[in-house]
Design a protein around this motif. Structure first.
Motif, PDB file in Angstrom:
ATOM      1  N   ILE A   1       3.221  10.149  -9.623  1.00 52.55           N
ATOM      2  CA  ILE A   1       2.336  10.489 -10.749  1.00 52.55           C
ATOM      3  C   ILE A   1       1.806  11.907 -10.583  1.00 52.55           C
ATOM      4  CG2 ILE A   1       0.092   9.968 -11.803  1.00 52.55           C
ATOM      5  CD1 ILE A   1       0.762   6.970 -11.171  1.00 52.55           C
ATOM      6  N   GLU A   2       1.401  12.247  -9.367  1.00 50.72           N
ATOM      7  CA  GLU A   2       0.872  13.593  -9.106  1.00 50.72           C
ATOM      8  C   GLU A   2       1.914  14.659  -9.400  1.00 50.72           C
ATOM      9  OE1 GLU A   2       0.074  17.273  -7.312  1.00 50.72           O
ATOM     10  OE2 GLU A   2       1.575  15.936  -6.427  1.00 50.72           O
ATOM     11  N   SER A   3       3.172  14.363  -9.111  1.00 48.69           N
ATOM     12  CA  SER A   3       4.218  15.351  -9.355  1.00 48.69           C
ATOM     13  C   SER A   3       4.437  15.594 -10.849  1.00 48.69           C
ATOM     14  CB  SER A   3       5.531  14.947  -8.665  1.00 48.69           C
ATOM     15  OG  SER A   3       6.111  13.834  -9.302  1.00 48.69           O
TER      16      SER A   3
ATOM     17  N   GLU B   1      11.676   8.978 -17.148  1.00 46.95           N
ATOM     18  CA  GLU B   1      11.582   9.420 -15.758  1.00 46.95           C
ATOM     19  C   GLU B   1      10.562   8.641 -14.930  1.00 46.95           C
ATOM     20  OE1 GLU B   1      10.934  13.667 -15.812  1.00 46.95           O
ATOM     21  OE2 GLU B   1      12.772  14.018 -16.949  1.00 46.95           O
ATOM     22  N   LEU B   2       9.560   8.039 -15.573  1.00 44.12           N
ATOM     23  CA  LEU B   2       8.494   7.390 -14.811  1.00 44.12           C
ATOM     24  C   LEU B   2       8.398   5.878 -14.968  1.00 44.12           C
ATOM     25  CD1 LEU B   2       5.533   9.898 -15.269  1.00 44.12           C
ATOM     26  CD2 LEU B   2       6.921   9.491 -13.229  1.00 44.12           C
TER      27      LEU B   2
ATOM     28  N   LEU C   1       0.833  -1.206   0.000  1.00 47.65           N
ATOM     29  CA  LEU C   1       0.000   0.000   0.000  1.00 47.65           C
ATOM     30  C   LEU C   1       0.868   1.258   0.000  1.00 47.65           C
ATOM     31  CD1 LEU C   1      -2.768  -1.155   2.481  1.00 47.65           C
ATOM     32  CD2 LEU C   1      -3.000  -0.796   0.012  1.00 47.65           C
ATOM     33  N   GLN C   2       1.964   1.243   0.750  1.00 44.89           N
ATOM     34  CA  GLN C   2       2.875   2.387   0.758  1.00 44.89           C
ATOM     35  C   GLN C   2       3.525   2.574  -0.613  1.00 44.89           C
ATOM     36  OE1 GLN C   2       5.304   1.215   4.097  1.00 44.89           O
ATOM     37  NE2 GLN C   2       4.191   2.570   5.500  1.00 44.89           N
ATOM     38  N   ARG C   3       3.863   1.467  -1.297  1.00 48.91           N
ATOM     39  CA  ARG C   3       4.431   1.554  -2.641  1.00 48.91           C
ATOM     40  C   ARG C   3       3.430   2.210  -3.573  1.00 48.91           C
ATOM     41  NH1 ARG C   3       3.830  -0.398  -7.381  1.00 48.91           N
ATOM     42  NH2 ARG C   3       2.209  -1.852  -6.755  1.00 48.91           N
ATOM     43  N   GLN C   4       2.182   1.803  -3.477  1.00 50.12           N
ATOM     44  CA  GLN C   4       1.159   2.397  -4.328  1.00 50.12           C
ATOM     45  C   GLN C   4       0.977   3.880  -4.024  1.00 50.12           C
ATOM     46  OE1 GLN C   4      -2.511   0.178  -4.591  1.00 50.12           O
ATOM     47  NE2 GLN C   4      -1.423  -1.771  -4.749  1.00 50.12           N
ATOM     48  N   MET C   5       1.045   4.251  -2.769  1.00 49.39           N
ATOM     49  CA  MET C   5       0.923   5.669  -2.408  1.00 49.39           C
ATOM     50  C   MET C   5       2.116   6.469  -2.946  1.00 49.39           C
ATOM     51  SD  MET C   5      -1.956   6.039  -1.013  1.00 49.39           S
ATOM     52  CE  MET C   5      -1.813   7.683  -0.381  1.00 49.39           C
ATOM     53  N   ARG C   6       3.324   5.899  -2.855  1.00 48.84           N
ATOM     54  CA  ARG C   6       4.497   6.580  -3.423  1.00 48.84           C
ATOM     55  C   ARG C   6       4.331   6.753  -4.928  1.00 48.84           C
ATOM     56  NH1 ARG C   6       7.290   3.143  -0.013  1.00 48.84           N
ATOM     57  NH2 ARG C   6       7.854   1.807  -1.762  1.00 48.84           N
ATOM     58  N   ASP C   7       3.809   5.717  -5.585  1.00 44.49           N
ATOM     59  CA  ASP C   7       3.580   5.814  -7.031  1.00 44.49           C
ATOM     60  C   ASP C   7       2.573   6.913  -7.349  1.00 44.49           C
ATOM     61  OD1 ASP C   7       5.379   3.779  -7.470  1.00 44.49           O
ATOM     62  OD2 ASP C   7       3.882   2.292  -8.059  1.00 44.49           O
ATOM     63  N   LEU C   8       1.515   6.989  -6.560  1.00 41.77           N
ATOM     64  CA  LEU C   8       0.516   8.045  -6.793  1.00 41.77           C
ATOM     65  C   LEU C   8       1.124   9.430  -6.574  1.00 41.77           C
ATOM     66  CD1 LEU C   8      -2.663   6.435  -5.218  1.00 41.77           C
ATOM     67  CD2 LEU C   8      -2.230   6.892  -7.647  1.00 41.77           C
ATOM     68  N   ASP C   9       1.964   9.557  -5.544  1.00 41.74           N
ATOM     69  CA  ASP C   9       2.643  10.831  -5.310  1.00 41.74           C
ATOM     70  C   ASP C   9       3.539  11.194  -6.488  1.00 41.74           C
ATOM     71  OD1 ASP C   9       1.459  11.196  -2.829  1.00 41.74           O
ATOM     72  OD2 ASP C   9       3.197  10.452  -1.694  1.00 41.74           O
TER      73      ASP C   9
ATOM     74  N   LEU D   1       1.094  14.636 -17.581  1.00 40.74           N
ATOM     75  CA  LEU D   1       0.245  13.462 -17.775  1.00 40.74           C
ATOM     76  C   LEU D   1      -1.218  13.810 -18.027  1.00 40.74           C
ATOM     77  CD1 LEU D   1       1.781  11.183 -15.031  1.00 40.74           C
ATOM     78  CD2 LEU D   1       1.976  10.888 -17.513  1.00 40.74           C
ATOM     79  N   ARG D   2      -1.602  15.003 -17.707  1.00 44.58           N
ATOM     80  CA  ARG D   2      -2.999  15.425 -17.813  1.00 44.58           C
ATOM     81  C   ARG D   2      -3.591  15.143 -19.192  1.00 44.58           C
ATOM     82  NH1 ARG D   2      -5.063  21.377 -16.094  1.00 44.58           N
ATOM     83  NH2 ARG D   2      -7.264  20.953 -16.364  1.00 44.58           N
ATOM     84  N   TYR D   3      -2.823  15.354 -20.239  1.00 44.09           N
ATOM     85  CA  TYR D   3      -3.328  15.181 -21.596  1.00 44.09           C
ATOM     86  C   TYR D   3      -2.719  13.972 -22.305  1.00 44.09           C
ATOM     87  CZ  TYR D   3      -4.973  19.850 -20.595  1.00 44.09           C
ATOM     88  OH  TYR D   3      -5.588  20.921 -20.015  1.00 44.09           O
ATOM     89  N   SER D   4      -2.166  13.054 -21.544  1.00 44.34           N
ATOM     90  CA  SER D   4      -1.474  11.933 -22.179  1.00 44.34           C
ATOM     91  C   SER D   4      -2.411  11.066 -23.019  1.00 44.34           C
ATOM     92  CB  SER D   4      -0.752  11.075 -21.145  1.00 44.34           C
ATOM     93  OG  SER D   4      -1.668  10.445 -20.282  1.00 44.34           O
ATOM     94  N   SER D   5      -3.675  10.984 -22.670  1.00 41.42           N
ATOM     95  CA  SER D   5      -4.592  10.138 -23.451  1.00 41.42           C
ATOM     96  C   SER D   5      -4.859  10.699 -24.843  1.00 41.42           C
ATOM     97  CB  SER D   5      -5.914   9.943 -22.701  1.00 41.42           C
ATOM     98  OG  SER D   5      -6.591  11.173 -22.587  1.00 41.42           O
TER      99      SER D   5
END
Length: 178
Positions: A133-135, A158-159, A123-131, A140-144
Motif C-alpha cells: 500500500i505504501e508503495s 495491481e492491488l 502479522l507478516q502478511r499484514q506488514m507486506r500488505d502495508l508495504d 492512494l492518497r486521494y482515493s477517498s
C-alpha cells in the motif's frame, strides 16, 4: 472472509456471508471509485438497523461478532469515517481469526501449523500488505475523493488481488505476492 467462505455451507454464518457485497464495495471505494460510498453507507446502515446490532450482550445474535463479519464492518467504518482505530481493529480480528481457523483445523483432525508461526505469518502478511500500500501511496492518497477511471482500474488490477488474497488455508503464507 476467504476462509469463512471456504467452510462447508452448513458451518458458514449467514450474516457473515451477507457481508460479502459490503466488503466488495469497500474494495472498490478504497481503490478510488467514489460511487462505492453509497453502497458502503447502505451496507453499514443495514447492519445498524438489523437485529445483529444490539446491546443485549450474550442474549443477542452473535453472528456480527464472527471474525470475518467484524473485520468487514470495521473495514467499512474505516472507509466511511477515515478513523485509523477501525483499521487496527480489523487487523486484530484477522489475527484472532487465525486462532479460530486453527481450532477448526484441529476439530477436522487436519495437520496444524505451529500456532505461533501461524500468528506470525498473519502479522507478516499484514506488514507486506502495508508495504505494498505504501508503495502506491501517491495514487492512494486521494482515493477517498475519487481517482480518474484509468487510475482506479489500474489500482484494482495491481492491488486488489494481492491485498485481498488470504494466506493459504492452513495458516501458512504463500510468500511475497508482488
Amino acid at each position: 472472509m476467504n476462509w469463512h467462505e471456504a467452510l462447508p455451507e452448513e458451518e458458514q454464518a449467514s450474516f457473515t456471508m451477507s457481508l460479502r457485497p459490503l466488503l466488495n464495495s469497500v474494495w472498490v471505494g478504497v481503490l478510488g471509485d467514489t460511487t462505492a460510498f453509497t453502497a458502503v453507507k447502505r451496507g453499514v446502515a443495514e447492519y445498524m438497523l438489523s437485529d445483529y446490532c444490539h446491546n443485549d450482550g450474550q442474549d443477542g445474535p452473535d453472528d456480527a461478532d464472527e471474525h470475518a463479519a467484524a473485520a468487514t464492518l470495521y473495514a467499512a467504518y474505516a472507509y466511511l469515517f477515515g478513523c485509523n482505530d477501525f483499521a487496527i481493529w480489523a487487523s486484530r480480528r484477522a489475527v484472532e481469526a487465525i486462532d479460530q481457523h486453527l481450532e477448526y483445523l484441529a476439530e477436522q483432525n487436519e495437520d496444524l501449523p505451529e500456532p505461533d508461526e501461524a500468528l506470525l505469518a498473519e502479522l507478516q502478511r499484514q506488514m507486506r500488505d502495508l508495504d505494498l500500500i505504501e508503495s502506491y501511496s501517491r495514487d492512494l492518497r486521494y482515493s477517498s475523493t475519487g481517482l480518474t477511471i484509468d487510475t482506479s482500474i489500474r489500482l484494482r488490477a495491481e492491488l486488489r488481488t494481492p491485498l485481498s488474497s488470504a494466506s493459504s488455508r492452513d495458516g501458512r503464507t504463500d510468500g511475497p505476492r508482488r
